[in-house]
Design an enzyme around this catalytic site. Sequence first.
Site, PDB file in Angstrom:
ATOM      1  N   TRP A   8       0.218  15.789   5.835  1.00 54.93           N
ATOM      2  CA  TRP A   8      -0.502  15.346   4.645  1.00 54.93           C
ATOM      3  C   TRP A   8       0.490  15.121   3.499  1.00 54.93           C
ATOM      4  O   TRP A   8       1.417  15.900   3.298  1.00 54.93           O
ATOM      5  CB  TRP A   8      -1.558  16.364   4.217  1.00 54.93           C
ATOM      6  CG  TRP A   8      -2.352  15.854   3.052  1.00 54.93           C
ATOM      7  CD1 TRP A   8      -2.256  16.253   1.763  1.00 54.93           C
ATOM      8  CD2 TRP A   8      -3.329  14.800   3.088  1.00 54.93           C
ATOM      9  NE1 TRP A   8      -3.119  15.510   0.970  1.00 54.93           N
ATOM     10  CE2 TRP A   8      -3.791  14.613   1.760  1.00 54.93           C
ATOM     11  CE3 TRP A   8      -3.854  13.981   4.092  1.00 54.93           C
ATOM     12  CZ2 TRP A   8      -4.753  13.655   1.423  1.00 54.93           C
ATOM     13  CZ3 TRP A   8      -4.806  13.028   3.749  1.00 54.93           C
ATOM     14  CH2 TRP A   8      -5.236  12.878   2.426  1.00 54.93           C
ATOM     15  N   ILE A   9       0.288  14.031   2.769  1.00 59.96           N
ATOM     16  CA  ILE A   9       1.164  13.711   1.638  1.00 59.96           C
ATOM     17  C   ILE A   9       0.415  13.992   0.340  1.00 59.96           C
ATOM     18  O   ILE A   9      -0.717  13.526   0.161  1.00 59.96           O
ATOM     19  CB  ILE A   9       1.540  12.211   1.625  1.00 59.96           C
ATOM     20  CG1 ILE A   9       2.192  11.795   2.935  1.00 59.96           C
ATOM     21  CG2 ILE A   9       2.444  11.905   0.439  1.00 59.96           C
ATOM     22  CD1 ILE A   9       2.201  10.266   3.140  1.00 59.96           C
ATOM     23  N   LYS A  16       3.398   6.783   8.566  1.00 56.89           N
ATOM     24  CA  LYS A  16       3.330   8.001   9.392  1.00 56.89           C
ATOM     25  C   LYS A  16       3.573   7.652  10.844  1.00 56.89           C
ATOM     26  O   LYS A  16       2.924   6.753  11.391  1.00 56.89           O
ATOM     27  CB  LYS A  16       1.962   8.659   9.233  1.00 56.89           C
ATOM     28  CG  LYS A  16       1.739   9.255   7.868  1.00 56.89           C
ATOM     29  CD  LYS A  16       0.513  10.136   7.862  1.00 56.89           C
ATOM     30  CE  LYS A  16       0.144  10.516   6.442  1.00 56.89           C
ATOM     31  NZ  LYS A  16      -1.123  11.275   6.386  1.00 56.89           N
ATOM     32  N   TYR A  22       0.614  12.925  -3.381  1.00 56.47           N
ATOM     33  CA  TYR A  22       1.258  11.954  -4.262  1.00 56.47           C
ATOM     34  C   TYR A  22       1.165  12.421  -5.712  1.00 56.47           C
ATOM     35  O   TYR A  22       0.139  12.965  -6.136  1.00 56.47           O
ATOM     36  CB  TYR A  22       0.600  10.583  -4.114  1.00 56.47           C
ATOM     37  CG  TYR A  22       1.013   9.860  -2.843  1.00 56.47           C
ATOM     38  CD1 TYR A  22       2.282   9.302  -2.730  1.00 56.47           C
ATOM     39  CD2 TYR A  22       0.142   9.750  -1.769  1.00 56.47           C
ATOM     40  CE1 TYR A  22       2.673   8.649  -1.569  1.00 56.47           C
ATOM     41  CE2 TYR A  22       0.519   9.094  -0.603  1.00 56.47           C
ATOM     42  CZ  TYR A  22       1.789   8.543  -0.513  1.00 56.47           C
ATOM     43  OH  TYR A  22       2.181   7.903   0.640  1.00 56.47           O
ATOM     44  N   ASP A  77       0.706   4.038   5.400  1.00 59.64           N
ATOM     45  CA  ASP A  77       0.102   3.546   6.636  1.00 59.64           C
ATOM     46  C   ASP A  77      -0.156   4.769   7.495  1.00 59.64           C
ATOM     47  O   ASP A  77       0.771   5.345   8.050  1.00 59.64           O
ATOM     48  CB  ASP A  77       1.053   2.566   7.334  1.00 59.64           C
ATOM     49  CG  ASP A  77       0.452   2.017   8.615  1.00 59.64           C
ATOM     50  OD1 ASP A  77      -0.723   2.316   8.904  1.00 59.64           O
ATOM     51  OD2 ASP A  77       1.162   1.298   9.327  1.00 59.64           O
ATOM     52  N   ASP A  78      -1.425   5.164   7.514  1.00 58.83           N
ATOM     53  CA  ASP A  78      -1.810   6.359   8.267  1.00 58.83           C
ATOM     54  C   ASP A  78      -2.373   5.906   9.613  1.00 58.83           C
ATOM     55  O   ASP A  78      -1.644   5.769  10.584  1.00 58.83           O
ATOM     56  CB  ASP A  78      -2.817   7.145   7.424  1.00 58.83           C
ATOM     57  CG  ASP A  78      -3.273   8.417   8.100  1.00 58.83           C
ATOM     58  OD1 ASP A  78      -2.481   9.005   8.844  1.00 58.83           O
ATOM     59  OD2 ASP A  78      -4.442   8.831   7.904  1.00 58.83           O
ATOM     60  N   ASP A  98       0.862  -1.188   0.000  1.00 60.11           N
ATOM     61  CA  ASP A  98       0.000   0.000   0.000  1.00 60.11           C
ATOM     62  C   ASP A  98       0.895   1.234   0.000  1.00 60.11           C
ATOM     63  O   ASP A  98       2.107   1.130   0.236  1.00 60.11           O
ATOM     64  CB  ASP A  98      -0.941  -0.005   1.211  1.00 60.11           C
ATOM     65  CG  ASP A  98      -2.275   0.679   0.900  1.00 60.11           C
ATOM     66  OD1 ASP A  98      -2.381   1.362  -0.142  1.00 60.11           O
ATOM     67  OD2 ASP A  98      -3.220   0.546   1.702  1.00 60.11           O
ATOM     68  N   THR A 145      -6.004   1.407   9.674  1.00 59.77           N
ATOM     69  CA  THR A 145      -7.265   0.654   9.565  1.00 59.77           C
ATOM     70  C   THR A 145      -7.275  -0.221   8.312  1.00 59.77           C
ATOM     71  O   THR A 145      -7.751  -1.341   8.347  1.00 59.77           O
ATOM     72  CB  THR A 145      -8.480   1.597   9.559  1.00 59.77           C
ATOM     73  OG1 THR A 145      -8.218   2.651   8.647  1.00 59.77           O
ATOM     74  CG2 THR A 145      -8.744   2.178  10.927  1.00 59.77           C
ATOM     75  N   THR A 146      -6.756   0.299   7.223  1.00 58.31           N
ATOM     76  CA  THR A 146      -6.745  -0.467   5.973  1.00 58.31           C
ATOM     77  C   THR A 146      -5.884  -1.721   6.104  1.00 58.31           C
ATOM     78  O   THR A 146      -6.300  -2.822   5.729  1.00 58.31           O
ATOM     79  CB  THR A 146      -6.177   0.390   4.816  1.00 58.31           C
ATOM     80  OG1 THR A 146      -6.945   1.579   4.724  1.00 58.31           O
ATOM     81  CG2 THR A 146      -6.195  -0.363   3.506  1.00 58.31           C
TER      82      THR A 146
HETATM   83  P1  G4P Z   1      -4.914   3.665   6.548  1.00 63.91           P
HETATM   84  O1  G4P Z   1      -6.024   2.924   7.147  1.00 63.91           O
HETATM   85  O2  G4P Z   1      -4.627   3.295   5.117  1.00 63.91           O
HETATM   86  O3  G4P Z   1      -3.710   3.730   7.384  1.00 63.91           O
HETATM   87  O4  G4P Z   1      -5.362   5.109   6.415  1.00 63.91           O
HETATM   88  P2  G4P Z   1      -6.684   5.827   6.821  1.00 63.91           P
HETATM   89  O5  G4P Z   1      -7.809   4.899   6.960  1.00 63.91           O
HETATM   90  O6  G4P Z   1      -6.364   6.673   7.965  1.00 63.91           O
HETATM   91  O7  G4P Z   1      -6.801   6.697   5.522  1.00 63.91           O
HETATM   92  C1  G4P Z   1      -7.942   6.823   4.766  1.00 63.91           C
HETATM   93  C2  G4P Z   1      -7.581   7.100   3.340  1.00 63.91           C
HETATM   94  O8  G4P Z   1      -6.788   8.273   3.287  1.00 63.91           O
HETATM   95  C3  G4P Z   1      -6.751   6.015   2.664  1.00 63.91           C
HETATM   96  O9  G4P Z   1      -7.131   5.980   1.302  1.00 63.91           O
HETATM   97  C4  G4P Z   1      -5.332   6.545   2.772  1.00 63.91           C
HETATM   98  O10 G4P Z   1      -4.513   6.045   1.743  1.00 63.91           O
HETATM   99  C5  G4P Z   1      -5.569   8.021   2.611  1.00 63.91           C
HETATM  100  N1  G4P Z   1      -4.510   8.828   3.211  1.00 63.91           N
HETATM  101  C6  G4P Z   1      -4.113   8.844   4.508  1.00 63.91           C
HETATM  102  N2  G4P Z   1      -3.146   9.745   4.685  1.00 63.91           N
HETATM  103  C7  G4P Z   1      -2.907  10.302   3.469  1.00 63.91           C
HETATM  104  C8  G4P Z   1      -2.007  11.339   3.001  1.00 63.91           C
HETATM  105  O11 G4P Z   1      -1.227  11.912   3.761  1.00 63.91           O
HETATM  106  N3  G4P Z   1      -2.073  11.660   1.689  1.00 63.91           N
HETATM  107  C9  G4P Z   1      -2.923  11.041   0.825  1.00 63.91           C
HETATM  108  N4  G4P Z   1      -2.895  11.434  -0.453  1.00 63.91           N
HETATM  109  N5  G4P Z   1      -3.792  10.067   1.214  1.00 63.91           N
HETATM  110  C10 G4P Z   1      -3.774   9.726   2.537  1.00 63.91           C
HETATM  111  P3  G4P Z   1      -8.061   4.820   0.740  1.00 63.91           P
HETATM  112  O12 G4P Z   1      -9.401   4.936   1.385  1.00 63.91           O
HETATM  113  O13 G4P Z   1      -7.339   3.546   0.930  1.00 63.91           O
HETATM  114  O14 G4P Z   1      -8.225   5.181  -0.765  1.00 63.91           O
HETATM  115  P4  G4P Z   1      -7.434   4.727  -2.077  1.00 63.91           P
HETATM  116  O15 G4P Z   1      -6.757   5.948  -2.557  1.00 63.91           O
HETATM  117  O16 G4P Z   1      -6.464   3.650  -1.714  1.00 63.91           O
HETATM  118  O17 G4P Z   1      -8.475   4.229  -2.995  1.00 63.91           O
HETATM  119 MG    MG Z   2      -5.807   2.788  -0.039  1.00 65.17          MG
END
Ligand code: G4P
Ligand code: MG
Length: 168
Positions: free
Chosen positions: A153-154, A128, A156, A98-99, A95, A102-103
Site C-alpha cells: 500500500w502506498i 506495482k 501519498y 498502476d495497481d 496517473d 483497470t483505470t
Molecule cells: P488501477 O486501476 O488504477 O490500477 O487501480 P485499482 O482499480 O486497482 O485501484 C482503485 C483505486 O485505488 C484507484 O483510485 C487507485 O489509484 C487506488 N490505489 C491503488 N493502489 C493504491 C495505493 O497503494 N495507495 C493509494 N493511496 N491508492 C491506491 P481511483 O479510484 O482512481 O481514485 P482517485 O484517487 O484517482 O480519485
Molecule cells: Mg485514479
Amino acid sequence: MQQYNFTYNDIHNTICKAAKVIREQDYAPDYLLAIGGGGLIPARIMRTFINRPILTVALSRYSDEIGTAPASTPIKLQWLETDINLAGKKILVVDEVDDERTTLEYTLQHLMETHPDAEFSAFVVHNKKKAKKGKLPEGMKHFFAGEEIEDYWINYAWDAENIDAFAQ
Ligand code: G4P
Ligand code: MG
C-alpha cells in the site's frame, strides 16, 4: 503489512527522472492528460519538465450518487470536449499508480475510441509489480513508469491530513 510513504519531494524527483527517460526516447507529447483525481498532481509536476498543456478526465468507480455501489467498470464523470481537435496529436496520459490496471485499460480504450486519430501513451509515477487485471490496449505507443515497486500500500503525501507529520 508493509507500506510506502511517498513525500512530495519523492514524487517530484521520480517524475523528474522519468521525464529525462521520456526525452531520451525521443518522445515529445503535445498534451499531458491527467486522470483525476490521482493523476492531477503528477501531471502538474510533469509539466515542469515537459511543458505542455494539461487536459483532464475524471472517472468514478461508483454507480450511484451516494458513492456506495461499486461499478464493475469505471464510469466517465468528465471526458474531453468533443470539439477539441486531437488529430495527429501525441497525448501522454498521467496517473499516480498502476495497481490492477483497470483505470488505465478503461481510460486508454475509451480515449482511443473517441479520438482514433490521436496517439496515446501513458505515464504512471508508480507501477506495482503484480498480476494485472486490466490490459494496456494495443495501439498505445509508450508505457512509462517512474518506479517499479512492490505490491504494498502506498501513502501519498496529498492524502495526509497533517502534512507536517507525514513520513517523519
Ligand atoms: P488501477 O486501476 O488504477 O490500477 O487501480 P485499482 O482499480 O486497482 O485501484 C482503485 C483505486 O485505488 C484507484 O483510485 C487507485 O489509484 C487506488 N490505489 C491503488 N493502489 C493504491 C495505493 O497503494 N495507495 C493509494 N493511496 N491508492 C491506491 P481511483 O479510484 O482512481 O481514485 P482517485 O484517487 O484517482 O480519485
Ligand atoms: Mg485514479
